[in-house]
Write a protein that holds these residues in place. Structure first.
Motif, mmCIF file in Angstrom:
data_model
loop_
_atom_site.group_PDB
_atom_site.id
_atom_site.type_symbol
_atom_site.label_atom_id
_atom_site.label_comp_id
_atom_site.label_asym_id
_atom_site.label_seq_id
_atom_site.Cartn_x
_atom_site.Cartn_y
_atom_site.Cartn_z
ATOM 1 N N ALA A 225 -91.723 -2.505 65.340
ATOM 2 C CA ALA A 225 -91.624 -2.200 63.917
ATOM 3 C C ALA A 225 -91.922 -0.724 63.713
ATOM 4 O O ALA A 225 -92.790 -0.162 64.392
ATOM 5 C CB ALA A 225 -92.603 -3.035 63.093
ATOM 6 N N PRO A 226 -91.224 -0.059 62.801
ATOM 7 C CA PRO A 226 -91.616 1.298 62.434
ATOM 8 C C PRO A 226 -93.040 1.294 61.880
ATOM 9 O O PRO A 226 -93.471 0.310 61.259
ATOM 10 C CB PRO A 226 -90.592 1.679 61.360
ATOM 11 C CG PRO A 226 -89.437 0.751 61.576
ATOM 12 C CD PRO A 226 -90.032 -0.526 62.069
ATOM 13 N N ASP A 227 -93.769 2.397 62.067
ATOM 14 C CA ASP A 227 -95.162 2.452 61.629
ATOM 15 C C ASP A 227 -95.434 3.667 60.755
ATOM 16 O O ASP A 227 -96.477 4.309 60.850
ATOM 17 C CB ASP A 227 -96.113 2.436 62.835
ATOM 18 C CG ASP A 227 -95.889 3.616 63.768
ATOM 19 O OD1 ASP A 227 -94.955 4.420 63.520
ATOM 20 O OD2 ASP A 227 -96.649 3.752 64.752
ATOM 21 N N TYR A 228 -94.474 3.968 59.882
ATOM 22 C CA TYR A 228 -94.575 5.125 58.996
ATOM 23 C C TYR A 228 -93.953 4.744 57.658
ATOM 24 O O TYR A 228 -93.319 3.682 57.534
ATOM 25 C CB TYR A 228 -93.866 6.332 59.604
ATOM 26 C CG TYR A 228 -92.607 5.980 60.377
ATOM 27 C CD1 TYR A 228 -91.401 5.681 59.726
ATOM 28 C CD2 TYR A 228 -92.630 5.929 61.768
ATOM 29 C CE1 TYR A 228 -90.264 5.351 60.437
ATOM 30 C CE2 TYR A 228 -91.493 5.600 62.490
ATOM 31 C CZ TYR A 228 -90.315 5.313 61.829
ATOM 32 O OH TYR A 228 -89.193 4.972 62.536
ATOM 33 N N PRO A 229 -94.109 5.567 56.609
ATOM 34 C CA PRO A 229 -93.600 5.196 55.286
ATOM 35 C C PRO A 229 -92.107 4.903 55.303
ATOM 36 O O PRO A 229 -91.315 5.651 55.883
ATOM 37 C CB PRO A 229 -93.935 6.416 54.427
ATOM 38 C CG PRO A 229 -95.119 7.023 55.095
ATOM 39 C CD PRO A 229 -94.901 6.818 56.561
ATOM 40 N N MET A 230 -91.749 3.794 54.631
ATOM 41 C CA MET A 230 -90.364 3.323 54.586
ATOM 42 C C MET A 230 -89.943 3.130 53.129
ATOM 43 O O MET A 230 -90.677 2.542 52.328
ATOM 44 C CB MET A 230 -90.239 1.992 55.325
ATOM 45 C CG MET A 230 -90.749 1.992 56.750
ATOM 46 S SD MET A 230 -89.576 2.667 57.911
ATOM 47 C CE MET A 230 -88.459 1.268 58.097
ATOM 48 N N LEU A 231 -88.738 3.587 52.794
ATOM 49 C CA LEU A 231 -88.124 3.335 51.494
ATOM 50 C C LEU A 231 -87.257 2.091 51.568
ATOM 51 O O LEU A 231 -86.604 1.831 52.573
ATOM 52 C CB LEU A 231 -87.231 4.497 51.070
ATOM 53 C CG LEU A 231 -87.810 5.895 50.942
ATOM 54 C CD1 LEU A 231 -86.689 6.851 50.549
ATOM 55 C CD2 LEU A 231 -88.936 5.936 49.934
ATOM 56 N N LEU A 232 -87.211 1.349 50.473
ATOM 57 C CA LEU A 232 -86.270 0.241 50.347
ATOM 58 C C LEU A 232 -84.992 0.743 49.693
ATOM 59 O O LEU A 232 -85.034 1.506 48.716
ATOM 60 C CB LEU A 232 -86.868 -0.879 49.497
ATOM 61 C CG LEU A 232 -85.941 -2.070 49.236
ATOM 62 C CD1 LEU A 232 -85.752 -2.887 50.505
ATOM 63 C CD2 LEU A 232 -86.494 -2.940 48.113
ATOM 64 N N MET A 233 -83.844 0.311 50.230
ATOM 65 C CA MET A 233 -82.543 0.646 49.664
ATOM 66 C C MET A 233 -81.726 -0.627 49.497
ATOM 67 O O MET A 233 -81.675 -1.462 50.412
ATOM 68 C CB MET A 233 -81.791 1.622 50.579
ATOM 69 C CG MET A 233 -82.548 2.891 50.890
ATOM 70 S SD MET A 233 -81.649 3.979 52.036
ATOM 71 C CE MET A 233 -80.296 4.505 50.992
ATOM 72 N N VAL A 234 -81.087 -0.772 48.337
ATOM 73 C CA VAL A 234 -80.163 -1.880 48.070
ATOM 74 C C VAL A 234 -78.840 -1.242 47.671
ATOM 75 O O VAL A 234 -78.751 -0.545 46.662
ATOM 76 C CB VAL A 234 -80.674 -2.809 46.961
ATOM 77 C CG1 VAL A 234 -79.729 -3.992 46.785
ATOM 78 C CG2 VAL A 234 -82.091 -3.289 47.245
ATOM 79 N N ASP A 235 -77.799 -1.481 48.500
ATOM 80 C CA ASP A 235 -76.556 -0.719 48.382
ATOM 81 C C ASP A 235 -75.344 -1.631 48.230
ATOM 82 O O ASP A 235 -75.186 -2.580 49.005
ATOM 83 C CB ASP A 235 -76.297 0.101 49.647
ATOM 84 C CG ASP A 235 -77.542 0.740 50.222
ATOM 85 O OD1 ASP A 235 -77.841 1.862 49.832
ATOM 86 O OD2 ASP A 235 -78.194 0.096 51.068
ATOM 87 N N LEU A 236 -74.473 -1.301 47.296
ATOM 88 C CA LEU A 236 -73.147 -1.900 47.214
ATOM 89 C C LEU A 236 -72.127 -0.827 47.556
ATOM 90 O O LEU A 236 -72.062 0.217 46.895
ATOM 91 C CB LEU A 236 -72.871 -2.457 45.818
ATOM 92 C CG LEU A 236 -71.457 -3.028 45.610
ATOM 93 C CD1 LEU A 236 -71.204 -4.224 46.512
ATOM 94 C CD2 LEU A 236 -71.227 -3.388 44.143
#
Length: 265
Positions: A225-236
């Protein structure tokens, strides 16, 4: 966390939650542009509507511009939970997903609205069945501290052509991108769902690994798993030339709800 079961949800309230029932988009949680630093505002801006029904409609409209001229034909409407870029002309910025020299065209101030380094979230969506469309949900490294913090948890990518009345083919897993600590692990699975109807996806990630599930059934799990800040993206996305048929637009998918817990959970 290589497992066939989804860890139970925390016994506390979510740290963030949105049912998209407000008359306007929540600016404290969402940025309505797709990776705006790599392009210009009129190309990155999402098309969407809050129609008072179940959730938010992500839209692709007939007059929508390609995300970048170099990527044409490709149009996208996206919500993401933060932004970061380096200065104009630099190669610093969230999600350097292209190997052909992305450069900053619109510098963006860092805004991390929800960007945990570990945690859990649940998102309920209805995918698009419109021609040429794909719905995707990703967690991507912010890269604000280091360009190596660029891994991605690909919750799912669902092509409109992969959706049937009783089954849907999905792509899911982990993409290393520029993170030397990760190895790309992607799976293709056929789920017994009609993804054009509302379904809830769950992701848990942290020191023990990553679990991705749909309706409580594990689709993919990994010890990484990545262990740094992650952004959520929801894309169409709409891939391919725009249709000449005006009645084909708008093309749409729907985000019904989202809730997230900061981890480890």
């Amino acid at each position: 966390m290589v497992t066939d079961t989804v860890p139970p949800a925390p016994d506390r309230a979510p740290d963030v939650e949105d049912h998209f029932s407000a008359p306007a988009l929540r600016r404290d949680l969402w940025v309505d542009h797709y990776l705006p630093h790599w392009t210009t505002p009129e190309r990155s801006r999402a098309r969407y509507s809050l129609d008072g029904e179940a959730g938010l409609r992500l839209l692709i409209e007939r007059d929508q511009l390609d995300w970048r001229p170099e990527d044409a034909p490709l149009r996208v409407s996206n919500l993401q939970t933060g932004v970061f870029s380096g200065p104009l002309g630099s190669e610093r910025g969230t999600h350097r997903h292209r190997p052909d020299g992305l450069g900053v065209r619109t510098p963006t101030l860092e805004r991390l609205l929800w960007a945990p380094a570990s945690g859990r979230f649940e998102v309920t969506v209805s995918a698009s069945v419109d021609e040429g469309c794909m719905l995707a949900v990703w967690l991507v490294g912010v890269e604000n501290s280091s360009p190596e913090q660029s891994g991605e948890i690909c919750v799912f990518e669902i092509d409109a052509t992969a959706i049937g009345p009783s089954s849907t083919a999905v792509r899911s897993g982990i993409k290393a991108h520029g993170d030397p600590a990760l190895v790309t692990e992607m799976v293709e699975a056929v789920l017994p769902i009609d993804a054009s109807r509302p379904h809830t996806w769950t992701v848990v990630w942290g020191p023990a690994g990553t679990v991705i599930a749909c309706e409580g059934v594990v689709v993919m799990s990994s010890s990484a798993a990545p262990d740094y800040p992650m952004l959520l993206m929801v894309d169409l996305f709409e891939v391919g030339p725009p249709s000449n048929d005006a009645a084909a637009y708008p093309k749409e998918a729907r985000i019904h709800s989202f809730r997230g817990w900061n981890g480890p959970v």
